[in-house]
Motif scaffolding. Structure first.
Motif, mmCIF file in Angstrom:
data_model
loop_
_atom_site.group_PDB
_atom_site.id
_atom_site.type_symbol
_atom_site.label_atom_id
_atom_site.label_comp_id
_atom_site.label_asym_id
_atom_site.label_seq_id
_atom_site.Cartn_x
_atom_site.Cartn_y
_atom_site.Cartn_z
ATOM 1 N N LYS A 59 -15.654 0.619 -27.959
ATOM 2 C CA LYS A 59 -15.893 0.262 -29.361
ATOM 3 C C LYS A 59 -15.803 -1.251 -29.543
ATOM 4 N N ALA A 60 -14.864 -1.895 -28.857
ATOM 5 C CA ALA A 60 -14.742 -3.352 -28.939
ATOM 6 C C ALA A 60 -16.001 -4.037 -28.413
ATOM 7 N N ASP A 61 -16.543 -3.530 -27.319
ATOM 8 C CA ASP A 61 -17.775 -4.093 -26.761
ATOM 9 C C ASP A 61 -18.940 -3.928 -27.733
ATOM 10 N N GLN A 62 -19.020 -2.755 -28.370
ATOM 11 C CA GLN A 62 -20.085 -2.523 -29.354
ATOM 12 C C GLN A 62 -19.971 -3.507 -30.517
ATOM 13 N N LEU A 63 -18.751 -3.698 -31.012
ATOM 14 C CA LEU A 63 -18.533 -4.599 -32.142
ATOM 15 C C LEU A 63 -18.843 -6.041 -31.768
ATOM 16 N N SER A 64 -18.476 -6.444 -30.558
ATOM 17 C CA SER A 64 -18.775 -7.807 -30.110
ATOM 18 C C SER A 64 -20.278 -8.059 -30.118
ATOM 19 N N HIS A 65 -21.037 -7.055 -29.663
ATOM 20 C CA HIS A 65 -22.497 -7.176 -29.630
ATOM 21 C C HIS A 65 -23.074 -7.239 -31.039
ATOM 22 N N ILE A 66 -22.565 -6.398 -31.927
ATOM 23 C CA ILE A 66 -23.094 -6.322 -33.295
ATOM 24 C C ILE A 66 -22.771 -7.581 -34.093
ATOM 25 N N LEU A 67 -21.538 -8.074 -33.968
ATOM 26 C CA LEU A 67 -21.063 -9.150 -34.829
ATOM 27 C C LEU A 67 -21.270 -10.535 -34.238
ATOM 28 N N GLY A 68 -21.515 -10.606 -32.920
ATOM 29 C CA GLY A 68 -21.723 -11.902 -32.297
ATOM 30 C C GLY A 68 -20.450 -12.701 -32.120
ATOM 31 N N VAL A 69 -19.295 -12.041 -32.159
ATOM 32 C CA VAL A 69 -18.005 -12.700 -31.918
ATOM 33 C C VAL A 69 -17.210 -11.833 -30.945
ATOM 34 N N PRO A 70 -16.335 -12.448 -30.138
ATOM 35 C CA PRO A 70 -15.574 -11.658 -29.166
ATOM 36 C C PRO A 70 -14.499 -10.809 -29.831
ATOM 37 N N ILE A 71 -14.530 -9.501 -29.565
ATOM 38 C CA ILE A 71 -13.551 -8.551 -30.095
ATOM 39 C C ILE A 71 -12.812 -7.934 -28.919
ATOM 40 N N SER A 72 -11.496 -7.890 -28.971
ATOM 41 C CA SER A 72 -10.703 -7.270 -27.915
ATOM 42 C C SER A 72 -10.333 -5.850 -28.318
ATOM 43 N N GLN A 73 -9.981 -5.019 -27.345
ATOM 44 C CA GLN A 73 -9.606 -3.646 -27.647
ATOM 45 C C GLN A 73 -8.325 -3.577 -28.472
ATOM 46 N N ASP A 74 -7.493 -4.618 -28.409
ATOM 47 C CA ASP A 74 -6.265 -4.634 -29.210
ATOM 48 C C ASP A 74 -6.549 -4.846 -30.691
ATOM 49 N N GLN A 75 -7.791 -5.191 -31.027
ATOM 50 C CA GLN A 75 -8.184 -5.330 -32.432
ATOM 51 C C GLN A 75 -8.831 -4.058 -32.970
ATOM 52 N N VAL A 76 -8.958 -3.048 -32.129
ATOM 53 C CA VAL A 76 -9.646 -1.820 -32.513
ATOM 54 C C VAL A 76 -8.648 -0.679 -32.656
ATOM 55 N N MET A 77 -8.720 -0.008 -33.786
ATOM 56 C CA MET A 77 -7.872 1.154 -34.018
ATOM 57 C C MET A 77 -8.757 2.361 -34.274
ATOM 58 N N MET A 78 -8.786 3.275 -33.297
ATOM 59 C CA MET A 78 -9.534 4.510 -33.454
ATOM 60 C C MET A 78 -8.707 5.500 -34.289
ATOM 61 N N SER A 79 -9.322 6.573 -34.715
ATOM 62 C CA SER A 79 -8.570 7.559 -35.496
ATOM 63 C C SER A 79 -7.412 8.138 -34.705
ATOM 64 N N HIS A 80 -7.561 8.188 -33.368
ATOM 65 C CA HIS A 80 -6.520 8.796 -32.534
ATOM 66 C C HIS A 80 -5.475 7.805 -32.041
ATOM 67 N N SER A 81 -5.594 6.506 -32.354
ATOM 68 C CA SER A 81 -4.678 5.503 -31.815
ATOM 69 C C SER A 81 -3.209 5.792 -32.113
ATOM 70 N N PRO A 82 -2.845 6.282 -33.312
ATOM 71 C CA PRO A 82 -1.415 6.554 -33.562
ATOM 72 C C PRO A 82 -0.819 7.631 -32.667
ATOM 73 N N LEU A 83 -1.644 8.396 -31.954
ATOM 74 C CA LEU A 83 -1.096 9.412 -31.044
ATOM 75 C C LEU A 83 -0.254 8.775 -29.929
#
Length: 362
Positions: A55-79
């Motif tokens: 998801k971070a890679d997808q966002l980096s491509h879409i937004l044109g800025v570097p996104i790390s996985q630590d900036q991404v919270m999926m629905s399951h992340s609190p598990l």
């Protein structure tokens, strides 16, 4: 900065796979020439069918800025915080690389619906083409596994198979080859991610989400047993648990950048609003440090599900409530929480507004 951003993705940054033009413009205002963010940012999505890095890679491509996985919270992340389930054998439902996702979250013994139906070939019979081609002895399908919890990551592809086998597991206390025992109540724990009834893609009308699948599961269980299906935890927007975990990630970013000023205000940008639910399980709270944020402001954009021409009813007893509040069965409808603090045309306007409210100039 004394504030942070919580960005929704679907309907805010993209519609399906199509980027929303305002998104790239907005994010150019949030990073410096080296691609570092001026303020802490977390992307909060109810998607649950991939790993954070993808998801971070997808966002980096879409937004044109570097996104790390630590900036991404999926629905399951609190598990990650529900550690007492990590050593148990759990059934996982959804789609995508489920085993990879579950193991990344800390689960050591996940079993997919597909694996379960292979072990119990007599159970999945709605589709005649998937029934066993040869006669299978019932003894072959007897107590092969013992499942101690069910984790619902997201909507599956074959709803009839997942609904059938999850009901089997719940009504047999984790031994799906056994006969049903209706007296086994409450059933084994169920943890669910993403309660969105519908979501927006390229189609003109919203599409079914995992919340719709959960409505089916809840009603089938009650129709068979006469009792309510109970959840050990509900996570994903608009659950309070999700926003508390997102705030934890915001604080982690601020600490990594060595920003000394505490983050006091969170701005949730998107179609989602906060909902209150009587949590059955609150053991996860010990996993989080004390919250520093004192405010969470919602900024609603008009590029997603939201229709600016509909109004929230003041009398929640009116039948129109059912047409407005699409939240999960266990959430309390509160017009004060559904009503956003601000409404703007798109995410670019949201960033401008928040900078203005905070008197912040990068």
């Amino acid at each position: 900065p004394s504030f942070g951003f919580l960005f929704d993705i679907d309907g805010v940054l993209v519609r399906g796979k199509t980027p929303i033009p305002a998104a790239k413009t907005a994010f150019q205002k949030l990073v410096n020439s080296r691609g570092q963010f001026f303020v802490p940012v977390v992307f909060v999505t109810n998607a649950g069918n991939c790993l954070r890095q993808k998801k971070a890679d997808q966002l980096s491509h879409i937004l044109g800025v570097p996104i790390s996985q630590d900036q991404v919270m999926m629905s399951h992340s609190p598990l990650r915080m529900f550690k007492r389930y990590h050593e148990k054998c759990v059934l996982v439902s959804g789609q995508g690389p489920l085993l990879d996702i579950a193991q990344d979250l800390g689960f050591c013994q996940p079993i997919t619906i597909e694996t379960l139906r292979e072990k119990y070939p007599l159970l999945d019979v709605v589709d005649h083409d998937r029934r066993p081609k040869i006669l299978v002895s019932v003894y072959f399908c007897f107590q092969i596994v013992c499942l101690l919890a069910v984790v619902l990551f997201g909507e599956p592809v074959r709803w009839e198979t997942n609904l059938q086998l999850i009901i089997d597991v719940l009504l047999t206390s984790g031994y799906p080859g056994n006969p049903y025992h209706h007296e086994n109540y409450p059933h084994i724990p169920v943890l669910a991610c993403n309660m969105d009834l519908m979501w927006v893609a390229e189609a003109q009308s919203p599409r079914f989400g995992h919340g719709t699948f959960m409505v089916c599961l809840e009603n089938i269980y009650k129709k068979i047993t006469g009792k309510d299906l109970k959840y050990e935890a509900l996570m994903g927007k608009p659950s309070e648990l999700t926003y508390q975990y997102a705030e934890y990630l915001i604080r982690a970013q601020a600490a990594e950048r060595q920003w000394k000023q505490p983050i006091q205000t969170l701005y949730a940008v998107g179609p989602a609003t906060l909902a209150q639910v009587d949590e059955i399980d609150n053991s996860w709270e010990s996993e989080l440090a004390s919250s520093a944020a004192t405010h969470c402001r919602s900024v609603l954009v008009c590029t997603g599900v939201y229709n600016p021409h509909t109004e929230v009813p003041s009398d929640t007893r009116e039948s129109i409530t059912d047409t407005v509040f699409h939240g999960h069965r266990d959430f309390r409808f509160d017009p004060g929480l559904v009503e956003p603090d601000h409404i703007v045309p798109d995410v670019d306007a949201a960033v401008d507004l928040i900078f203005q409210l905070e008197n912040f100039a990068p």
